[in-house]
Each structure stands twice: as structure tokens, then as C-alpha cells.
Write a protein that holds these residues in place. Structure first.
Motif, PDB file in Angstrom:
ATOM      1  N   ILE A  35       0.834  -1.203   0.000  1.00 50.49           N
ATOM      2  CA  ILE A  35       0.000   0.000   0.000  1.00 50.49           C
ATOM      3  C   ILE A  35       0.871   1.257   0.000  1.00 50.49           C
ATOM      4  O   ILE A  35       1.901   1.326   0.673  1.00 50.49           O
ATOM      5  CB  ILE A  35      -0.916   0.001   1.244  1.00 50.49           C
ATOM      6  N   GLU A  36       0.419   2.260  -0.758  1.00 47.80           N
ATOM      7  CA  GLU A  36       1.081   3.563  -0.768  1.00 47.80           C
ATOM      8  C   GLU A  36       0.141   4.616  -0.190  1.00 47.80           C
ATOM      9  O   GLU A  36      -0.990   4.744  -0.651  1.00 47.80           O
ATOM     10  CB  GLU A  36       1.454   3.973  -2.201  1.00 47.80           C
ATOM     11  N   PRO A  37       0.579   5.375   0.818  1.00 49.21           N
ATOM     12  CA  PRO A  37      -0.213   6.530   1.258  1.00 49.21           C
ATOM     13  C   PRO A  37      -0.114   7.641   0.207  1.00 49.21           C
ATOM     14  O   PRO A  37       0.988   8.057  -0.159  1.00 49.21           O
ATOM     15  CB  PRO A  37       0.462   6.949   2.571  1.00 49.21           C
ATOM     16  N   ILE A  38      -1.262   8.066  -0.310  1.00 41.63           N
ATOM     17  CA  ILE A  38      -1.302   9.092  -1.370  1.00 41.63           C
ATOM     18  C   ILE A  38      -2.401  10.097  -1.035  1.00 41.63           C
ATOM     19  O   ILE A  38      -3.445   9.730  -0.498  1.00 41.63           O
ATOM     20  CB  ILE A  38      -1.570   8.446  -2.748  1.00 41.63           C
ATOM     21  N   MET A  39      -2.180  11.338  -1.384  1.00 44.23           N
ATOM     22  CA  MET A  39      -3.203  12.377  -1.221  1.00 44.23           C
ATOM     23  C   MET A  39      -4.241  12.244  -2.336  1.00 44.23           C
ATOM     24  O   MET A  39      -3.902  12.246  -3.519  1.00 44.23           O
ATOM     25  CB  MET A  39      -2.564  13.763  -1.305  1.00 44.23           C
ATOM     26  N   LYS A  40      -5.496  12.126  -1.929  1.00 42.72           N
ATOM     27  CA  LYS A  40      -6.586  12.007  -2.905  1.00 42.72           C
ATOM     28  C   LYS A  40      -7.818  12.730  -2.364  1.00 42.72           C
ATOM     29  O   LYS A  40      -8.157  12.587  -1.187  1.00 42.72           O
ATOM     30  CB  LYS A  40      -6.959  10.538  -3.135  1.00 42.72           C
ATOM     31  N   PRO A  41      -8.523  13.489  -3.224  1.00 42.68           N
ATOM     32  CA  PRO A  41      -9.825  14.026  -2.800  1.00 42.68           C
ATOM     33  C   PRO A  41     -10.853  12.892  -2.787  1.00 42.68           C
ATOM     34  O   PRO A  41     -11.067  12.237  -3.801  1.00 42.68           O
ATOM     35  CB  PRO A  41     -10.140  15.075  -3.872  1.00 42.68           C
ATOM     36  N   GLN A  42     -11.442  12.641  -1.624  1.00 43.53           N
ATOM     37  CA  GLN A  42     -12.347  11.513  -1.453  1.00 43.53           C
ATOM     38  C   GLN A  42     -13.538  11.930  -0.581  1.00 43.53           C
ATOM     39  O   GLN A  42     -13.515  12.972   0.071  1.00 43.53           O
ATOM     40  CB  GLN A  42     -11.632  10.356  -0.733  1.00 43.53           C
ATOM     41  N   TRP A  43     -14.533  11.036  -0.552  1.00 42.55           N
ATOM     42  CA  TRP A  43     -15.639  11.214   0.387  1.00 42.55           C
ATOM     43  C   TRP A  43     -15.296  10.504   1.679  1.00 42.55           C
ATOM     44  O   TRP A  43     -14.843   9.361   1.681  1.00 42.55           O
ATOM     45  CB  TRP A  43     -16.942  10.662  -0.198  1.00 42.55           C
ATOM     46  N   TRP A  44     -15.510  11.209   2.780  1.00 44.76           N
ATOM     47  CA  TRP A  44     -15.199  10.676   4.108  1.00 44.76           C
ATOM     48  C   TRP A  44     -16.449  10.746   4.979  1.00 44.76           C
ATOM     49  O   TRP A  44     -17.336  11.557   4.736  1.00 44.76           O
ATOM     50  CB  TRP A  44     -14.082  11.496   4.771  1.00 44.76           C
ATOM     51  N   MET A  45     -16.473   9.899   6.012  1.00 42.48           N
ATOM     52  CA  MET A  45     -17.610   9.883   6.924  1.00 42.48           C
ATOM     53  C   MET A  45     -17.100  10.033   8.360  1.00 42.48           C
ATOM     54  O   MET A  45     -16.190   9.321   8.787  1.00 42.48           O
ATOM     55  CB  MET A  45     -18.375   8.562   6.768  1.00 42.48           C
ATOM     56  N   LYS A  46     -17.689  10.973   9.079  1.00 44.39           N
ATOM     57  CA  LYS A  46     -17.341  11.179  10.487  1.00 44.39           C
ATOM     58  C   LYS A  46     -17.899  10.015  11.314  1.00 44.39           C
ATOM     59  O   LYS A  46     -19.077   9.702  11.243  1.00 44.39           O
ATOM     60  CB  LYS A  46     -17.919  12.501  10.987  1.00 44.39           C
ATOM     61  N   MET A  47     -17.054   9.421  12.134  1.00 44.60           N
ATOM     62  CA  MET A  47     -17.442   8.185  12.815  1.00 44.60           C
ATOM     63  C   MET A  47     -17.544   8.303  14.338  1.00 44.60           C
ATOM     64  O   MET A  47     -18.168   7.452  14.969  1.00 44.60           O
ATOM     65  CB  MET A  47     -16.426   7.072  12.487  1.00 44.60           C
ATOM     66  N   ARG A  48     -16.951   9.331  14.923  1.00 33.97           N
ATOM     67  CA  ARG A  48     -16.871   9.368  16.385  1.00 33.97           C
ATOM     68  C   ARG A  48     -18.241   9.292  17.059  1.00 33.97           C
ATOM     69  O   ARG A  48     -18.470   8.479  17.950  1.00 33.97           O
ATOM     70  CB  ARG A  48     -16.134  10.640  16.818  1.00 33.97           C
ATOM     71  N   GLY A  49     -19.162  10.133  16.652  1.00 44.88           N
ATOM     72  CA  GLY A  49     -20.483  10.144  17.280  1.00 44.88           C
ATOM     73  C   GLY A  49     -21.243   8.853  17.048  1.00 44.88           C
ATOM     74  O   GLY A  49     -21.913   8.332  17.949  1.00 44.88           O
ATOM     75  N   LEU A  50     -21.144   8.314  15.850  1.00 46.56           N
ATOM     76  CA  LEU A  50     -21.814   7.049  15.538  1.00 46.56           C
ATOM     77  C   LEU A  50     -21.223   5.909  16.366  1.00 46.56           C
ATOM     78  O   LEU A  50     -21.945   5.032  16.842  1.00 46.56           O
ATOM     79  CB  LEU A  50     -21.670   6.736  14.050  1.00 46.56           C
TER      80      LEU A  50
END
Length: 1092
Positions: A500-515
Motif C-alpha cells: 500500500i502507498e499513502p497518497i493524497m486524494k480528494p475523497q468522500w469521508w464519513m465522520k465516525m466518532r459520534g456514531l
């Protein structure tokens, strides 16, 4: 959604804990399993048993016995001839048993089922060539199509269209990936879930087992892309997105059908009319609704952040789809796309020149190629070595770039050189430092893993080729310092095995802390119970440390994100800007949102080409399959579902996400219980993996397969040629004769019996063979009962007691009701292995080995009334036995239950919907149990003594009782004791405690209430028997002493369960009784010597 066959440990490595095959059977059960082979009409033998004991000593016979032998010379000669054949005692006769065996095992013609599909099975006579013995494919044919056509698997609602008064029980099947064949992990899940479904259906609940498949975005697309290249030398880009997705749909239909065929073959009682697929219209609607709703609430957002990039699959992955391979030092690894192995597990030291000086600063990295993306160097603020350099800049040797040197307490000045190179666009830790110190974020990689235009002369090189060329160029410039071994973790894609390579990409993310917090509370409050406890602890640990979820996947197969970039005319919008995106359930809705947000501006909507992570749709599974977001009848009546049964390895991938989504979107938990089953490993303890060639197809176990065909299957697959030889060696060891036909029922029973709730399962097909023989035991016992009750038999209206039952009848009815109660308790507690052992012991130890045997004498020699009662009880005991074991063995029990006459007014069409036997207090009769156990103990004692002293006939036995109750019981049941003691016993006498103890006898202590004596005078060598008894007594005494130490060990009673404690106490009691037996025998032999 994958139901993995094993954990994410490195393939081939042994892991633990691993259970042995089978887990913790009792001695009685083990003996019964082996004993089954002795009675199997197909001619199998138990290990070490060939019809007699060749090492048994010769007995000293009396004149009377010798005379009897002479009188029966012809009969004995014939008997010895038969015995000689069994024992292979002489060379001339050795081949004869083999010839006989060949005749017995001669293959039957291919069985052809005559029943038209969907119709009730045409039952053939039990003396038919295919029905004399248990043949799985014969027994299991035709039933499933009829069950399905009759609608037995559909949930049954009451007249008001609500669930039945008993309640409801619903399981949503963990959907297998539509990527190929099912493995034994799926068979295990199917066996456990169907056991619970059938049990609850028979208990009168409204039940639903909802089937379905997962589109498995990455896995399916990868398989189809490989197939496309292999067959046509084309890529998906050659076809274009619409045509490629059409191809995947075609492929899905083919493999989906294969999966369902195997699930039906296993007997899974699914309601196929409700079958779901994660890309069905309504499930797709649920995905869109969830994404739009959560984006509107701000839980889903757009951001340009580091992602786990898989070069091989060309997509981003979540953290859960990445395995970390631990290395102790320098290691050469295979990486997809490279002919040579690549070096990992080393740290490379090199120097950066300081701008405007002759000075350098030394840094170190495990990924030298990433230095092409360095934009800064960090040191600790208190590190005196570098204080004078803070604020200065280092000069990059290969690209026109200056690297600011800055101080940050994050740096460990004791590690390495104390100076850290910072690559913000390719390292999670550096990302944070780069953000806080406002460094440049420079991406150096193209999506295909080659170096991009930001890398100067290295552009176009593959990333791991650049690893070597960067070091070479540093060496030429005199900047290379050294390489050292360095323990490290290498992130590996769990699907492709690429690095795996860590790469910068514009993506959709979901906030998980509250859930996540809500999901933790649901388990802590008891709304959801997770079993076993270890799984619950892991659940909490993961949710407490959860990160935001990367939802985007750069695939074509899956749910395309319902998100649109607003391209405003005349403006250069950045697609990383969340404000320039709108979402909509339809494109019209998205346009309306954009019109409102960018009022008065001209724009174009461009839909995001990415699809969503497969687990996003899988996370909605328990309620989307019931109709959500629509308020359907199923949602109103069957949600929340009851149990989620799955492997612990997808607890985070799937289970936790379902809980979070369920609570957020429906306001309710999606299920009230999670049961995590063990994972199946091969007989050597290795994970089952396609890359090892040790995956076992459940179909091969059900229908059998020769060893050569197992080998051939390895050659057809995608197994690495280097692994084929190893896989073949494993197959030869594990299946030297191939895999025999075991059938679905034996496979199911074995897998349920394996499930102890503890460690992983060490899979052994020999266990399935043992339970296939158990199926034959059930089959033959039922055949016997059917023969005894006759064609004109009419059962009683109910199975209730009449008051006319003999002691043996009261005993078996007690055993039936207690077994029913205990199985209910075990299944309710999810003690699967225990539930099978209870059913097994009732069938083997109680019904077959005791009551059926005892009933023969009552039916043949009793009065008409006694015989009628015995037959009625025989029917009740068998009917209860079949319904009791049906959830585990659906095919065999239906085949046999349909042959039983129905009780008056009973119109039940199938055992599938028959009532499960329930506890009846009127049958619970511990007094009769104790009385009959005394008889059984006496008979066991006689048989044991007959065996120990090699007495085959004319056995004269005595039972001496120590109290009045035991005496009266034994006296009244003397015929039962004789019958149960075996054919070699000529007489049994019952003595009170006041009568003289028999002389010239060996003794067996049954209990504190009775002892058994067998006359051996004149039939044994007394001195030899004393020596043998002394040795055995010492062995028993030593064992008892050791067992006392176990029980008296400090804290033992507190550390173990009550069941374990009782078992250990029983071991001591048995050893003490055994010691007492031999002590009594020695006393008897000494008296015998004195008498002589």
C-alpha cells in the motif's frame, strides 16, 4: 461482503488457539462414534477392531463346558471358520475377507430420483437396493424442491397479519461475495444459522432467514478484469464503463446461481422469495438515501487527505482492508508487477546538504524513494546538535527544492539521527506535521505506481525501481551513509497483496466518532449481546479508537456516489472543496440544490465517477433487505432482526458498521445479538487460503471426490505453480483415499458440533466420516422400529404417559424430555457443540443402545398389554428423537419422519413445521431414572467382567444390593438386567445385603448401592488374575492420587466452571470405584486359592 474462511494472519502461518477434532467429546460419545463403524453394514471397522481380540488369554474350561463343546462340534466349527475369516488368521484365507469386502462395497448403479421436481418425494421400500443402508445422495434427494415449493420457509403470520403469539426470529444471512465458490466457512455459517432457524420455526415462532449476495466491488471487478485480460487481452478501459458493467452483471448471474445451488444443497431453509442483492433497485435506493441524508447532516464530507492506495487494484482502501506484515529485519518480498523481489526491513541513512554551507544533516528512511517528495526536516527543539540549523534550509540533491528545517517536540531525538525527513503527501505522521508547519504537499506518484513529473529525472520509473536508483544516485553524490536492519510493518492490500502507498486524494469521508459512541452504548446497555466475550472486548477496542471512514473507491462496479461537482462557468473550482459539491437522490434533486446554492450563476453538474466502499451498502443490510427506506410490512413486523451470526474477522468491517447505521437511520439496533463463530483451519492448523490450495469445497465433502480429482482442481485454479506441489502433498496426507461421500447432514452436524465458542476449528474430514456413520445408526434404528411397529400400527393421540409404562419406558421418556430441555437450553445459550452432544447421546446411549435393545425382550416375551405399551413408547421415543435432531440433520430426519405413521388428527405435512419436543414435567421421573440406571450399571458390570475374564457363554452373575430400595428394584427387573447383560449370561441372581457374598467370583462395584459378581471359579488362572488385578489396582490408585492433587490445587475450584469441576470430581470417583473393584476381585481370588 466477504465471509472470510480465516483470519487476516499471513497465509500458511499457524495461529491459535486451535481446537482439536472433535472438541471435548465424552468417553461414552467417543466410544459410540467408533462403535458405529462396527455396526455399519457397508463393512467399515473401528480402529484396531477385526471381530475379536487375538491377544486374549485362553480360559480354563470345566468338564461340563468341554462336553457341551463336543456336543456342538459342527456348529462351533462353522463359527470358527467365520471367525478365521474375520481375523485373517491364516495366509490361505487372507484373500477371502478382501473378496467379501469387495462384494459389499461394489458400487451401486447411478441413483436416479424419480420424483418430479417440486413434488413430494416418492418413498421407496426400505428393502430396495438403494435403501438397505444409509446413502446420503439417496436420502437427500427431492426434499428441498418440495420444501421450497410448499412455502415452508416463508415467515408465517397470524390472521391479523402480525407475528405469531410465540414471537419472531429473523436472521439476515451474511451475504457471500458473488465472486465464486463457497468454502467451508460458508458451510459452517449455514449450518449454525439454519439450526437456529429450524429450531425456532419448530417452536412456533414466525421465522425468516433472508438470503442474499454482496456485489463485492473490489473482488468482483478484479476477477472480471483478470478474466477479460486472460480471454481477450483487453482492459476495462477498452470496453468503457457501460459495457464493462454489463459484462460484470452477466458474470454475477452465473456465479450467483452456483452459490445458491450450494446453499440449497446444504439444506438452508431460506425464504428465496425475499432474496436480496446489494445492487438490487431497493437496496441501491437505500444506499442513495443514506449518502444524501448523511451528507445533508454534515456527517459525509469531501476532503483531500491521505488514503491507502493499492496500485494493483488502482483504488483507495479503508484501514480495515490493509494487513500489516511484520518484518524482523531485511526481507525480500514479492510485489505484484515486479519480476524481482523487493527489499524491505532496512533503514537507509543519507545526508542533505545545508544551503549556503559545507555542512550536511543526516536523516534516515525505510522508503528511500519518498525522499523525492520531502518538503522539510524536523528536529527536536532541545536537541543541541541541530539548534543552530533550525530556520535554515536543506537543498534537495535531485529537484529544485529547498527544505526548511524546523523544531517540533514530536521528534524523538534518541531515535536514529534525531533528524526526520518530512514527506507530507506520502506519510500519515508527516501529513500532520506538514499541516501544522504549513509545508508543501508534493505528490510524487501516479496512480499506476510510477514516479510523476515532480520527481525530475526519476519520472516514469516504477516506485520500487526508484527505491534502488535513488540510493545509487545518492551514493554517486557522496550523500549515502549506510543501510541497517530495521524491524518494521509493511502495509499489504488484503485483496491483491500489493504494498500500500499513502497518497493524497480528494475523497468522500464519513465522520465516525459520534456514531461509534452510540454503538458502544448499545452493547454496554445490553440492547445488543456480543458472544463470545472476547469478541465484545475487540469491538469496544476498535470503536474507541475509530478513525473517519474513507468511502470512495476508484472502481466501476458498485454504487456510484450520488454526488455532483458544480462546475461554475468562468470559475476554476477545486474538486477538493466540499462547498462545490451537491448530492441528490436524483440528478434533478441535485440540480435543484445547486440552483439554490449558486443562485444566478451558470453551472454544469459533473457526477463523481467513484463508487462507494462495498461495506457502505453491506452496513445497511439488516434493514434495507426488509424494505427500508420504505415502511414495509416486513420493516414494521420483523425489525430489528434477532441474531447476526458471523465470523469474528469481520466484526469491524461489517458488524460495527451495521450497528452504527441501524441506530442512526432507523433509531433501533439492527439485531439484538451477535454470535461470532470460530474460523476453520485445515487439519494442520493453517488458515484456509486459495494461495495455499488447502481450501475445501463443501460440495466435495457432501458428494465425495477421489484424490486425483482433488489434484486436478488445483491445476484448474489460479494457484501459484510453486505452491501446487505443497498443496498436493497436503491433500495426500489429509485425504489419502480422497474424500468419501459424507452428505449434507453429517457435514452440518460436524460443523455445529465443532462450534464450542472457543478457538479456531482444526478441520478434519474423518470427523465427518464418523458422523456419516451416526446417520447410518439413525437410519438403521428407524428401520428397526418401523419393522417392529408394523404397517397396521396406529400411534396414541399424544405422546403423554398412560400410567402403564414399564421402568424402561419411564426411563426413556425421562431421557427424552430431559434431552429436549437441555437442547433448548444449550441452543438458547448458543452452546452449539453441547446441543449436538446431547442429541447424539440420547440417540446412541439412550435410544439405540439401551431402550431399543431392552424393548426387544418386552415386545417378544411380555404380555400383550406390555408389548403394546413398549411399542407405543418406542414410537414416542423415536418421533421425539427425529424432531429433536431435525434442526441439525434436515434431510435424514424428513426421509425417516415421513415413513412414520401419523398420530390421529395430526395433519402436519413435514417435519420442517412439526413441533419441537418440549419439556414435559410428567415425563421428568428422576426416581425411575435412578432405578433404571442401577439396572444399567449392573448390566455394564456384568459385561465388563465377562470381557475382562474372556467368558463368552454360560456366565453366572450375581447382584448384591446394599439397601432395600436397590434390592427391590433389581429383583423386580432381573429379566432386564439379564437382557442388557448380553447373550453369554445364562443366569442372574439378586441378593440382599444380608445374604452371603458369592464366592469364586470376580467383583465389579456398580455404586454404593450395589455390586456385581461373576462366577469365574475353574475358568481362570487365579495366580495370573491376581497379578493382573494388582497391576490394574495400582494404576487406578495412582490415577486417583493424581486426580486428588488436581482437585486440591489452590484456587482450582474458583478457576473452573461448575461443569468442569463436576467432570473432574467424577474422574476421581470413577478411579476410586475402579480401585475398589480390583481390590474386591483380589479378595475373591485369594479366597478362591484358599478354597482350593
Amino acid at each position: 461482503m466477504a465471509l472470510n474462511a480465516a483470519s487476516h494472519n499471513t497465509p500458511g502461518e499457524k495461529t491459535g488457539p486451535v481446537t482439536g477434532p472433535p472438541p471435548s467429546l465424552s468417553n461414552e460419545t467417543t466410544s459410540a462414534l467408533l462403535g458405529a463403524s462396527e455396526q455399519d453394514p457397508t463393512g467399515q471397522h473401528a480402529p484396531g477392531k477385526y471381530g475379536g481380540d487375538r491377544d486374549a488369554g485362553k480360559k480354563v474350561k470345566s468338564e461340563k463346558e468341554l462336553a457341551k463343546e463336543r456336543a456342538k462340534a459342527e456348529k462351533i466349527a462353522k463359527f470358527k471358520e467365520k471367525e478365521a475369516k474375520k481375523l485373517n488368521a491364516s495366509a490361505p484365507t487372507q484373500s477371502k475377507p478382501k473378496e467379501k469386502k469387495k462384494v459389499v462395497e461394489e458400487p451401486l448403479p447411478e441413483y436416479v430420483e424419480e420424483t418430479p421436481s417440486g413434488q413430494k418425494k416418492i418413498l421407496k421400500p426400505l428393502d430396495d437396493v438403494f435403501h438397505k443402508a444409509y446413502i446420503p445422495k439417496v436420502v437427500e434427494s427431492a426434499w428441498y424442491d418440495w420444501w421450497e415449493k410448499e412455502g415452508f420457509f416463508k415467515p408465517e403470520f397470524g390472521p391479523d397479519n402480525k407475528v405469531k403469539p410465540a414471537g419472531y426470529f429473523v436472521i439476515s444471512e451474511p451475504p457471500p461475495n458473488v465472486t465464486g465458490a463457497l468454502h467451508c466457512g460458508h458451510a459452517l455459517a449455514t449450518a449454525l444459522q439454519d439450526t437456529l432457524i429450524r429450531w425456532n420455526r419448530m417452536k412456533g415462532l414466525t421465522t425468516l432467514w433472508l438470503p442474499g449476495c454482496d456485489h463485492a466491488g473490489i473482488s468482483t471487478q478484479s476477477v472480471v478484469e483478470n478474466m477479460l485480460w486472460r480471454r481477450q487481452k483487453q482492459t476495462r478501459y477498452d470496453l468503457g464503463r457501460p459495457k464493462f458493467t454489463e459484462l460484470v452483471w452477466d458474470w454475477k448471474e452465473e456465479y450467483h446461481t452456483k452459490i445458491n445451488t450450494v446453499l440449497r444443497r446444504l439444506g438452508g431453509s431460506f425464504d428465496w422469495s425475499r432474496e436480496a442483492f446489494t445492487m438490487d433497485p431497493n437496496l441501491s435506493k437505500a444506499v442513495t438515501e443514506t449518502f444524501v441524508r448523511l451528507h445533508e447532516e454534515g456527517l459525509i464530507y469531501r476532503s483531500n487527505r491521505l488514503v491507502n492506495w493499492c496500485v494493483k487494484l488502482n483504488t483507495a482502501l479503508s484501514n480495515l482492508e490493509v494487513d500489516n506484515k511484520e518484518l524482523e529485519g531485511r526481507t525480500m518480498l514479492d510485489v505484484p508487477g515486479y519480476e524481482r523481489k523487493i527489499e524491505f526491513g532496512v533503514i537507509t541513512h543519507f545526508k542533505y546538504p545545508i544551503e549556503g554551507t559545507e555542512e550536511t544533516i543526516e536523516v534516515a528512511t525505510t522508503r528511500p524513494e519518498t525522499m523525492l517528495g520531502d518538503t522539510g526536516i524536523a528536529v527536536h527543539p532541545d536537541d543541541v546538535r541541530y539548534k543552530h540549523l533550525v530556520g535554515k534550509k536543506a537543498k534537495h540533491p535531485f529537484v529544485d527544492r529547498l527544505l526548511p528545517i524546523f523544531a517540533d517536540a514530536y521528534v524523538d531525538k534518541e531515535f536514529g539521527t534525531g533528524a526526520v525527513k518530512i514527506t507530507p503527501a506520502h506519510d500519515p505522521n508527516d501529513f500532520a506535521l506538514g499541516t501544522s508547519h504549513k509545508l508543501d504537499f508534493i505528490n510524487i506518484l501516479n496512480d499506476d505506481g510510477t514516479m510523476n513529473h515532480n520527481t525530475g529525472s526519476f519520472q516514469g520509473q516504477k516506485r520500487f525501481e526508484a527505491r534502488y536508483t535513488v540510493v545509487d544516485e545518492l551514493t554517486k553524490l557522496g550523500l549515502f551513509v549506510k543501510k541497517e536492519n530495521n524491524p518494521m510493518k509493511v502495509p499489504i492490500c488484503s485483496k491483491s497483496k500489493d504494498v500500500i502507498e499513502p497518497i493524497m486524494k480528494p475523497q468522500w469521508w464519513m465522520k465516525m466518532r459520534g456514531l461509534a459512541d452510540a454503538a458502544i452504548d448499545a452493547v454496554k446497555s445490553g440492547e445488543i449481546k456480543i458472544r463470545p466475550e472476547s469478541a465484545e472486548k475487540n469491538y469496544f477496542r476498535w470503536l474507541e479508537n475509530i478513525n473517519d471512514w474513507c468511502l470512495s473507491r476508484q472502481l466501476w462496479w458498485g454504487h456510484q456516489a450520488p454526488a455532483y461537482f458544480v462546475k461554475v462557468e468562468g470559475e476554476n473550482g477545486d474538486d477538493t472543496d466540499d462547498n462545490l459539491w451537491v448530492t441528490g437522490r436524483t440528478e434533478e434533486e441535485a440540480k435543484a440544490k445547486a440552483d439554490k446554492k449558486f443562485s444566478g450563476k451558470k453551472f454544469e453538474l459533473v457526477r463523481d465517477p467513484d463508487v462507494l466502499d462495498t461495506w457502505f451498502s453491506s452496513g445497511l443490510w439488516p434493514f434495507s433487505t426488509l424494505g427500508w427506506p420504505n415502511n414495509t410490512h416486513d420493516m414494521q413486523n420483523l425489525y430489528p432482526t434477532s441474531v447476526l451470526e458471523t465470523g469474528w474477522d469481520i466484526l469491524f468491517f461489517w458488524v460495527a458498521r451495521m450497528i452504527m447505521f441501524g441506530l442512526k437511520l432507523t433509531g433501533k439496533v439492527p439485531f439484538t445479538e451477535v454470535y461470532c463463530h470460530s474460523l476453520i483451519r485445515d487439519s494442520e492448523g493453517r488458515k484456509m487460503s486459495k494461495s495455499l490450495g488447502n481450501v475445501i469445497d463443501p460440495v466435495d465433502i457432501m458428494q465425495g471426490i477421489p484424490l486425483q480429482q482433488l489434484h486436478d482442481k488445483l491445476l484448474v485454479g489460479n494457484l501459484d505453480p510453486k505452491e501446487i506441489d505443497n498443496a498436493m502433498k497436503y491433500q495426500k496426507t489429509a485425504f489419502p483415499q480422497g474424500i468419501p461421500e459424507c452428505g449434507a447432514d453429517a457435514l452440518r452436524f460436524s460443523l455445529v458440533q465443532y462450534t464450542t465458542g472457543g478457538g479456531d476449528i482444526a478441520f478434519d474430514v474423518k470427523v465427518m466420516q464418523g458422523y456419516r456413520r451416526f446417520c447410518n445408526k439413525i437410519y438403521q434404528a428407524t428401520k428397526y422400529v418401523l419393522g417392529k411397529i408394523g404397517d397396521d400400527f396406529t400411534p396414541q393421540k399424544t405422546g403423554a404417559k398412560t400410567g402403564k409404562e414399564s421402568l424402561a419406558e419411564r426411563w426413556i421418556l425421562h431421557k427424552l424430555t430431559i434431552a429436549s430441555k437441555e437442547i433448548d437450553e444449550a441452543l438458547a445459550a448458543r452452546e452449539f457443540s453441547r446441543s449436538t452432544q446431547i442429541a447424539y447421546q440420547y440417540w446412541y446411549d439412550s435410544l439405540c443402545d439401551v431402550y431399543i435393545e431392552n424393548s426387544k425382550a418386552i415386545i417378544q416375551d411380555g404380555t400383550e398389554e406390555e408389548a403394546k405399551s413398549a411399542v407405543d413408547t418406542l414410537y414416542t421415543a423415536l418421533e421425539g428423537a427425529l424432531t429433536m435432531i431435525h434442526p441439525f440433520m434436515p434431510f435424514l430426519t424428513e426421509e425417516l419422519w415421513q415413513r412414520l405413521p401419523r398420530r390421529p388428527e395430526d395433519t402436519t405435512k413435514s417435519i420442517v413445521i412439526a413441533a419441537y419436543p418440549q419439556y414435559d414435567a410428567k415425563m421428568d421421573d428422576p426416581e425411575s431414572e435412578a432405578a433404571y440406571e442401577l439396572l444399567l450399571g449392573c448390566a455394564k458390570g456384568v459385561r465388563s467382567l465377562m470381557s475382562d475374564y474372556s467368558i463368552k457363554d454360560e456366565g453366572k452373575a450375581f447382584v448384591q444390593c446394599a439397601d432395600t430400595t436397590s434390592y427391590e428394584t433389581a429383583k423386580s427387573e432381573i429379566q432386564s438386567i439379564k437382557s442388557l447383560s448380553g447373550k453369554g449370561v445364562s443366569s442372574v441372581s439378586v441378593l440382599s445385603k444380608d445374604e452371603p457374598t458369592p464366592t469364586g467370583c470376580a467383583v465389579f462395584a456398580v455404586s454404593s448401592s450395589a455390586a456385581v459378581f461373576l462366577e469365574v471359579k475353574g475358568r481362570v488362572d487365579v495366580d495370573q488374575e491376581i497379578k493382573k488385578a494388582q497391576l490394574k489396582m495400582k494404576k487406578a490408585a495412582d490415577g486417583a492420587q493424581k486426580q486428588r492433587k488436581v482437585l486440591e490445587a489452590e484456587g482450582f475450584e474458583e478457576k473452573v466452571s461448575s461443569a468442569v469441576l463436576e467432570a473432574e470430581k467424577k474422574k476421581l470417583a470413577d478411579l476410586l470405584a475402579e480401585e475398589k473393584n480390583y481390590e474386591g476381585s483380589i479378595e475373591q481370588f485369594e479366597r478362591l486359592k484358599l478354597g482350593n
